[in-house]
Design an enzyme around this catalytic site. Structure first.
Site, short mmCIF file in Angstrom:
data_model
loop_
_atom_site.label_atom_id
_atom_site.label_comp_id
_atom_site.label_asym_id
_atom_site.label_seq_id
_atom_site.Cartn_x
_atom_site.Cartn_y
_atom_site.Cartn_z
N GLU A 164 -5.24 -4.68 10.65
CA GLU A 164 -4.18 -3.69 10.85
C GLU A 164 -4.43 -2.94 12.16
O GLU A 164 -5.21 -1.98 12.18
CB GLU A 164 -4.17 -2.68 9.69
N GLY A 218 2.90 2.28 10.85
CA GLY A 218 3.90 3.33 10.68
C GLY A 218 4.61 3.71 11.97
O GLY A 218 5.31 4.71 12.03
N ASN A 272 0.88 -1.17 0.00
CA ASN A 272 0.00 0.00 0.00
C ASN A 272 0.92 1.21 0.00
O ASN A 272 1.49 1.55 1.02
CB ASN A 272 -0.89 -0.02 1.25
N HIS A 318 -9.39 1.33 5.15
CA HIS A 318 -8.13 1.60 5.84
C HIS A 318 -8.38 2.60 6.97
O HIS A 318 -9.15 3.55 6.81
CB HIS A 318 -7.09 2.14 4.86
N SER A 346 3.71 -2.11 10.45
CA SER A 346 5.16 -2.25 10.66
C SER A 346 5.67 -3.65 10.33
O SER A 346 6.57 -4.16 11.00
CB SER A 346 5.53 -1.84 12.09
N GLU A 403 -6.69 5.00 8.01
CA GLU A 403 -6.40 6.40 7.66
C GLU A 403 -7.60 7.03 6.96
O GLU A 403 -7.89 8.21 7.16
CB GLU A 403 -5.13 6.45 6.78
N LYS A 418 0.23 4.23 -0.26
CA LYS A 418 -0.39 5.42 0.36
C LYS A 418 -0.12 6.65 -0.54
O LYS A 418 -0.11 6.51 -1.75
CB LYS A 418 0.13 5.60 1.79
#
Ligand code: 13P
Length: 252
Positions: free
Chosen positions: A168, A174, A9, A96, A214, A98, A11
Site C-alpha cells: 500500500e 485515500g 478494511n 498498516h 484508492s 496509519e 478502518k
C-alpha cells in the site's frame, strides 16, 4: 496456486448497526452470485463477534484491523490476538501505515504482533509501502524490503504460509491517486523476489500479494490483470456493498 483475495478494511467507520447492515448486504449479494476470489472484511474490534457469527456460513471471512503486542494482562484498552481469534475472526491486518504513523508502531512492535497473531491461529495481512518522499527518492524497494525484514522474514516457512502481503503506497491511500498498474506490478514483482530470496521460489509463487490505495471498481481490472497482483486491500470502496462488489467482480 496462490489465492486471489479482495479484502475490505473498514478502518474507523460504521457503528455496530451500520456494520451489521453492510455485512448482511454483502452476504446476500455474494450468496446470489459466488465470487471468483476469497473475500474478507476487516472490521473494528467491536463488530468482530457479531459479524463473524452473521457470516459463519457465508463465503466471506472476517479480519480484525489490529491486535495487541502483548499476550494478556494489565494493558487497559488493548485487544489480544487470542481475543480476536475467540470472536471467530480468521485474519488480522497488521503493519498498516496509519498504525505505523499515528500509533508509533515500530517494526519490533509489529514483529511481536505478528508472532502473537500466528501463535493464536490467525492469518496475517501484513501491510508495507513507501511514502511520497520515499517514492520521489526512488526508495520504494528498500523501504518495502526493510519493512518485511523488520517484522516478518524471521518466520519459519510453515508460519509463512499464513502471511498475506499488502503493498500500500502511502501516497495512494485515500487520496484518489492510484499507483498505475505498471508501477504496482513492478514493486509487487520485487516483493515476490524478496520472498523468494528468503523462502524459495515455490513459497514466493504461493504468496498472495495485494495492492491497496484508492483501488476501486474502475481500476481494479487493470491492476488485478498484472501477474504479481493477487487482489486488493480496499479502504473507502469497501464501505458500500455495490462498490466493493464491483471490485470483487474484477476477478470475473
Ligand atoms: P483507500 O482504498 O481508501 O485508499 O485505502 C486503502 C487502505 O488503506 C486499505 O488498507
Amino acid at each position: 496456486m496462490r489465492k486471489k483475495i479482495v479484502a475490505g478494511n473498514w478502518k474507523m467507520n460504521k457503528t455496530l448497526q451500520e456494520g451489521v447492515a453492510l455485512a448482511t448486504e454483502l452476504k446476500n449479494i455474494l450468496a446470489a452470485e459466488k465470487p471468483n476470489c476469497e473475500v474478507i472484511i476487516g472490521t473494528p474490534f467491536i463488530h468482530l463477534a457479531t459479524v463473524s457469527e452473521l457470516l459463519k456460513d457465508s463465503v466471506i471471512a472476517v479480519s480484525a484491523e489490529n491486535c495487541a503486542n502483548k499476550e494478556s494482562g494489565a494493558y487497559t484498552g488493548e485487544v489480544s490476538a487470542a481475543m480476536v481469534k475467540s470472536t471467530g475472526a480468521e485474519y488480522v491486518i497488521l503493519g498498516h501505515s496509519e498504525r505505523r504513523e499515528y500509533y508509533n508502531e515500530t517494526p519490533e512492535i509489529l514483529k511481536e504482533k505478528v508472532n502473537l497473531a500466528l501463535a493464536n491461529g490467525l492469518k496475517v495481512i501484513f501491510c508495507i509501502g513507501e511514502s511520497l518522499e520515499q517514492r520521489e527518492a526512488n526508495q520504494q524497494e528498500a523501504v518495502c524490503k526493510a519493512e518485511l525484514a523488520g517484522s516478518v522474514f524471521h518466520l519459519t516457512p510453515e508460519q509463512w504460509k499464513n502471511i498475506v502481503i499488502a503493498y500500500e503506497p502511502i501516497w495512494a491511500i485515500g487520496t484518489g491517486k492510484t499507483a498505475t498498474a505498471d508501477q504496482a506490478e513492478e514493486i509487487h514483482a520485487f516483493i515476490r523476489k524478496c520472498v523468494a530470496d528468503v523462502y524459495g521460489a515455490q513459497a514466493a509463487d504461493d504468496t498472495t500479494i495485494l495492492y491497496g490505495g484508492s483501488c476501486k471498481a474502475s481500476n481494479a481490472p487493470e491492476l488485478f490483470g498484472k501477474p504479481d497482483i493477487d487482489g486488493g486491500l480496499i479502504g473507502g470502496a469497501s464501505l458500500k456493498a455495490p462498490d466493493f462488489k464491483g471490485i470483487i467482480d474484477a476477478w470475473k
